[in-house]
Write a protein that holds these residues in place. Structure first.
Motif, short mmCIF file in Angstrom:
data_model
loop_
_atom_site.label_atom_id
_atom_site.label_comp_id
_atom_site.label_asym_id
_atom_site.label_seq_id
_atom_site.Cartn_x
_atom_site.Cartn_y
_atom_site.Cartn_z
N SER A 53 0.85 -1.21 0.00
CA SER A 53 0.00 0.00 0.00
C SER A 53 0.87 1.25 0.00
CB SER A 53 -0.88 0.07 1.24
OG SER A 53 -1.63 -1.07 1.40
N ASP A 94 -1.25 -11.76 -0.92
CA ASP A 94 -0.84 -10.41 -0.53
C ASP A 94 -1.18 -9.41 -1.63
OD1 ASP A 94 0.27 -8.41 0.93
OD2 ASP A 94 2.35 -9.06 0.75
N ARG A 144 -4.92 -8.86 -1.41
CA ARG A 144 -5.41 -8.12 -0.25
C ARG A 144 -4.92 -6.68 -0.29
NH1 ARG A 144 -1.65 -11.90 2.67
NH2 ARG A 144 0.03 -10.63 3.49
N THR A 166 -6.25 -7.00 4.52
CA THR A 166 -5.38 -7.64 5.49
C THR A 166 -6.18 -8.16 6.68
OG1 THR A 166 -3.63 -6.14 4.81
CG2 THR A 166 -3.34 -7.23 6.93
N1 ASP Z 1 0.98 -5.94 1.78
C1 ASP Z 1 -0.13 -5.35 2.43
C2 ASP Z 1 -0.20 -3.87 2.14
O1 ASP Z 1 0.81 -3.25 1.90
C3 ASP Z 1 -0.11 -5.61 3.91
C4 ASP Z 1 -0.28 -7.07 4.12
O2 ASP Z 1 0.69 -7.81 4.06
O3 ASP Z 1 -1.43 -7.53 4.29
O4 ASP Z 1 -1.24 -3.31 2.14
#
Ligand code: ASP
Length: 437
Positions: free
Chosen positions: A297, A407, A410, A333
């Protein structure tokens, strides 16, 4: 503020270019395998470096300008209140969707650990050489993270240190939660100054934020190349074997994410933000594609800010809501934490009582707030939820094999929810007399 009125032919538009790049990456990754991944992977890293380069100054200036742009501390409180209510409500809805699906599908299978252990020994070589930005195995060091650590993480001892990549562990990135906390306070203190100083400093920070947005805009133009390279690497290096073993679990997570992203959030967009979700999702194409390909994100934040503003949401709202959202609003998440923990409990043959499932809901929410916006952060934070219901942490290693693809999905949901949050807050500000949005 620029509204989406593009005269360019479709193939010259960024969202189509990114889409074409993604389409091309699939066959290249499948056919080229690890060789293709290696050949183009560095281009993806270069794109990531560009995004990382702007992310900390962008978050800092954006939040300070966001707070000072609101004009008064009282109005900041109101905007912050609405934003937090949105974050908590949507994340809770996401978790409940995950809870329902995990109970209905019951993806856990008691013989799974045994089978995976055998398969693991055979696959060891291929599984460990994944070329990812942050190896989940390294991040596992944070296994016994406590809830109080989250609060400590929020209040930096040294805000400058929080803005830099740590030399000991460059993969972990800056402590964005600390940067946000400091920037919020900094902005609030500017608002507490005398009128003349307040106006002078507010305009300085607005200009600096403008500079960062221009830099971001230039970087975003390289997104088709970056997204292509990152996707080729994922497709080229991820073995398909793990997917088969953990297939039902993956489908449950993906199904719940789809319900939240395609049903719940669009309904909120339509009825609360009073905005047609379809043109909005199209305007957000570059942001969602960047979230998907980077699984971060934070990395997507520059693109998200740009896309949401292009969709016509005022800079005053986006610069406040989106950086906060990228760090603490993670619907995808939160949902994932819930499904994964229920899945692991089922694999251990543990039937979680209703009370324990409520503990999962609460701690999944906390874990999603505490998760950094970087790849695999959600998996790491799962230790909080597992510990809360008394399950062993070793299960996290089992679902690690398929974490990257989940990942990516999400993170896309996280960013989509942030964008709808901006639309909702903008709408509420408008109707609540908080000025135009
Ligand atoms: N990678 C996700 C994010 O940056 C965080 C996670 O690992 O759920 O939003």
């Amino acid at each position: 503020m620029s509204v989406e009125v593009k005269k360019k032919p479709w193939f010259a538009q960024l969202q189509w270019q990114i889409l074409m790049a993604m389409g091309l990456a699939l066959p290249v990754g499948v056919l080229g395998g690890p060789d293709a991944a290696e050949a183009v992977g560095w281009l993806g890293d270069l794109f990531l470096r560009l995004l990382k380069m702007v992310v900390v100054p962008l978050i800092f200036f954006s939040i300070v300008a966001g707070v000072t742009g609101v004009g008064s501390l009282k109005r900041v409180g109101r905007l912050g209140g609405k934003t937090l209510v949105y974050y908590i409500l949507t994340s809770t809805l996401a978790i409940l969707t995950g809870l329902l699906l995990a109970n209905a599908v019951h993806p856990g299978d008691e013989g799974l650990f045994e089978r995976l252990r055998t398969a693991d020994v055979q696959n060891q070589g291929t599984q460990t050489q994944k070329t990812e930005q942050a190896e989940p195995a390294d991040l596992m060091l944070e296994k016994d993270l406590k809830v109080s650590d989250l609060l400590f993480r929020m209040v930096p001892e040294n805000p400058i240190e929080d803005m830099v990549y740590s030399e000991d562990d460059p993969k972990r990135g800056p402590n964005v939660l600390g940067v946000i906390f400091f920037a919020l306070l900094f902005g609030a203190c500017i608002l507490a100054l005398k009128q003349e100083s307040k106006e002078r400093l507010s305009s300085v920070f607005e200009t600096l934020f403008g500079v960062m947005m221009i830099m971001t805009d230039w970087i975003i133009r390289t997104a088709p190349i970056g997204v292509f390279a990152l996707l080729v690497r994922v497709v080229g290096t991820t073995g398909l074997g793990a997917f088969a073993t953990l297939g039902v679990y993956m489908l449950t997570v993906l199904g719940a994410l789809a319900l939240h992203a395609f049903v719940t959030l669009p309904l909120i967009c339509l009825f609360v933000a009073r905005r047609n979700p379809w043109p909005y999702v199209r305007a957000l194409g570059p942001a969602l594609a960047t979230a998907f390909s980077t699984a971060s994100s934070n990395a997507a934040l520059p693109v998200t800010l740009d896309s949401v503003e292009r969709a016509g949401i005022s800079n005053r709202v986006t610069s406040f809501v989106l950086p906060l959202g990228a760090t603490i609003n993670m619907d995808g998440t939160a949902l994932y934490e819930c499904v994964a923990v229920l899945f692991l409990a089922q694999c251990y043959g543990v039937d979680l009582s209703l009370g324990q499932q409520m503990v999962v809901v609460m701690t999944a929410l906390l874990a999603s707030v505490g998760a950094a916006g970087i790849p695999h952060a959600g998996l790491v934070m799962m230790s909080i939820v597992l510990t809360a219901v008394g399950l062993p942490l070793e299960g996290m290693g089992v679902i690690l094999a398929v974490d990257r693809i989940l990942d990516m999905c999400r993170t896309t949901t996280n960013v989509w929810s942030d964008a709808i949050g901006a639309a909702v807050v903008a709408r509420l500000e408008e109707s609540g007399g908080g000025g135009t949005a």
